[in-house]
Scaffold this motif. Sequence first.
Motif, mmCIF file in Angstrom:
data_model
loop_
_atom_site.group_PDB
_atom_site.id
_atom_site.type_symbol
_atom_site.label_atom_id
_atom_site.label_comp_id
_atom_site.label_asym_id
_atom_site.label_seq_id
_atom_site.Cartn_x
_atom_site.Cartn_y
_atom_site.Cartn_z
ATOM 1 N N VAL A 55 0.877 -1.233 -0.035
ATOM 2 C CA VAL A 55 -0.004 -0.002 0.074
ATOM 3 C C VAL A 55 1.000 1.223 0.042
ATOM 4 N N ASP A 56 0.610 2.135 -0.864
ATOM 5 C CA ASP A 56 1.295 3.326 -0.818
ATOM 6 C C ASP A 56 0.508 4.497 -0.523
ATOM 7 N N LEU A 57 1.012 5.471 0.175
ATOM 8 C CA LEU A 57 0.410 6.728 0.445
ATOM 9 C C LEU A 57 0.763 7.851 -0.541
ATOM 10 N N CYS A 58 0.039 8.666 -1.132
ATOM 11 C CA CYS A 58 0.360 9.625 -2.282
ATOM 12 C C CYS A 58 -0.235 10.972 -1.795
ATOM 13 N N LEU A 59 0.785 11.816 -1.787
ATOM 14 C CA LEU A 59 0.505 13.033 -1.326
ATOM 15 C C LEU A 59 0.305 14.200 -2.385
ATOM 16 N N TYR A 60 -0.750 15.159 -2.168
ATOM 17 C CA TYR A 60 -0.858 15.955 -3.327
ATOM 18 C C TYR A 60 -0.960 17.498 -2.901
ATOM 19 N N ASP A 61 -0.562 18.426 -3.898
ATOM 20 C CA ASP A 61 -0.443 19.515 -3.746
ATOM 21 C C ASP A 61 -1.850 20.201 -3.377
ATOM 22 N N PRO A 62 -2.299 20.926 -2.283
ATOM 23 C CA PRO A 62 -3.442 21.474 -2.040
ATOM 24 C C PRO A 62 -3.688 22.503 -2.696
ATOM 25 N N ALA A 63 -2.706 23.215 -3.449
ATOM 26 C CA ALA A 63 -3.088 24.389 -4.144
ATOM 27 C C ALA A 63 -3.047 24.152 -5.835
ATOM 28 N N ASN A 64 -2.956 22.597 -5.973
ATOM 29 C CA ASN A 64 -3.100 21.985 -7.301
ATOM 30 C C ASN A 64 -3.238 20.463 -7.202
ATOM 31 N N PRO A 65 -4.483 20.277 -6.642
ATOM 32 C CA PRO A 65 -4.578 18.695 -6.583
ATOM 33 C C PRO A 65 -4.339 17.903 -7.592
#
Length: 703
Positions: A34-44
């Motif tokens: 399982v991987d956790l992927c983080l995304y930019d709040p300003a550019n989802p």
Amino acid sequence: MPSDPAIPVPNRPGVTLSPEGATFCVFSRHATVVDLCLYDPANPSVETARVRMRRGECDLWTAQVPGIKPGQLYGYRAHGPWMPDRALRFNANKLLLDPYALAIVGQPDGCTSMLGHKGPSVFPGAHDNGPEALKSAVVDTAFDWQGDRSPRLPWQETVLYELHVKGFTQKHPEVPKKLRGTYAGLGHPAVIAYLKDLGVTSLQLLPVHQHLDDQFLLEKGLTNYWGYNTIGFFAPHNEYASSPDPQEQVREFKEMVRALHAAGLEVILDVVYNHTAEGDERGPTLMFRGLDDRMFYRHTFDEHGANYINITGCGNAVDSATPPALRLILDSLRYWVTEMHVDGFRFDLAVTVARDQHDNFDANGQFLAAVAQDPVLSQVKLIAEPWDIFRMDSYQVGGFPEPWRELNGKYRDAVRKFWAGDEGSTAEFAKRLCGSQDVFGWNQRPALSSINFLTSHDGFTLLDLVSYASKHNEANGEQNRDGDNANHSVSCGVEGPTKDAAVLKLRARLRRSLLATLMTSIGVPFLNAGDERGRTQKGNNNAYCQDNDLSWMDWAFCDEEMLDFTKQMIALRKRLSSLRRTQYFDGMVNPATGLADVTWLEGDASLLCHEEWHDPKRVFFGALLDGAPPLLLLFNRGELPQNFLLPGSGETVWSVVFDTSLVPGFVEPDSRLIEGGVSFHIKASTLVCLQLNEGPALEGAHC
């Protein structure tokens, strides 16, 4: 990424924030990675980091990430076998929501890129949907509740009022435009003032969990307006918030609850734990399906492989008997009580949630037993919609244990039949009026187990119930095939709108009689928002996809006479304890008054005997209720007026409280005084309430 010893590692799903960062935790028994992927709040659409998670005890995968702040967007990718025939549908190309996400960002306009499979689901889809997929958001739950306390009203004081967060305020002229259709709009002082003036005590909100629109509706230019298509069991639906910021959305919901509580109003959530928006095998992969299809959904296994059990009509059924799904449901409920301060829940298709590991309804099963012993959940209002579909044991009105209350579909149908003039409906009508002891009393359930309702979001409005003999759902795009055909409704001679004064007069009288029945019945009264104002859906009895004027409250129009009558009926119920009984009638005589708790009367004031209840032609009877003061209810569902000999003698004095044949219905105190032993004229389709002012009431009554 190595673990940070400064960041705590909780043994529970979800995100745990600390000053140093956050721990992300998610369940999957059958995933291999399982991987956790983080995304930019300003550019989802932009992925900023990917973290390989560690598997721990209880099949919980965790990742500790320093520097995480509120507002961070994230999702999961679960690797594992693609074996649909064994209920394993892993596809790492699909970004998955956190089932414990406290807020969700995004609203996809279709599900093609969300599909976890290609073609007839034989092969997994290769398209990576990360950029356009829904994202979970990290939320700081801190909030100044300013001493907020739940009203915690007893059931006998409760008047439920069902409404849609958006539809109720979308056209409200006193709510600022930017707040209409939002949580803030519902908490606006003008809206609260209306609710308080009406007299209701508890708002039952149609689903506010994050939900999605069905693809087949989007293709028609429609949406799932009601919201029974959940994809976020902890997240308030983002479209009902005035701010696009996920942190502000959660805060806005809390502010709404705080404002309603300050006015003494309870908040009940309509919750959908029986299925999710992922649908059947043709549906999108958004959360449960991609994390662990086998553990979260109910399946049958045969020589052809795994098949979803569709007892909800929505393609899948959440398996509340498995530990991870049961835990999620209980954690979600506790979150809404402890963090969001709601006062209770109405469970959509509650029979599905109460099914055991063998898919059978079980009053002692895992979910119901867990709730009954839970120190938090057992103390809030719990209302079951006591049915699902497609099974022999699907209809369970009266089958739920304490402390549950149940939407009483038998009450709705019996009362509708009686006032529609159906032959042979009088005996059952009287049972429903008395709290449905035959339904709930057999296993020692209290008289207030019954949630009495005439209409709800699902079906006709009260005005349409007396204006249409048939449904008119053409606007839904299904050639009028959808919606219930057994409505027990009447048109009063003209189908739909009319200017015929006689028809309009009869419709108004029937609505008053129906509402007066509701407010004089044993049980908990339930009102559908707008019925007090004459709201219409133009004969549509399944407006689930109508996010428009058809469903929204029209604040520019109001049947003022009906509104005034509704207010007075609610006030009368609150004023007279005999209308808020907590016990079934048992016929015992009160030594102080000489009256039984209820006495059933013929038109000549003699006692109505048992066999006479089942006369198919019976349209008229009286019910004398002991109390302070004693009340006499006279019911005439017939098409002709009747005469009723008022009980007592010349020393007995009665006064009319309300008469539904009159406009507005209520009578000024002591303006109509009538002696006992005198014939009282009651018009057709009418309910009259009189109160005993003085003197004996039942001299000479006999059977």
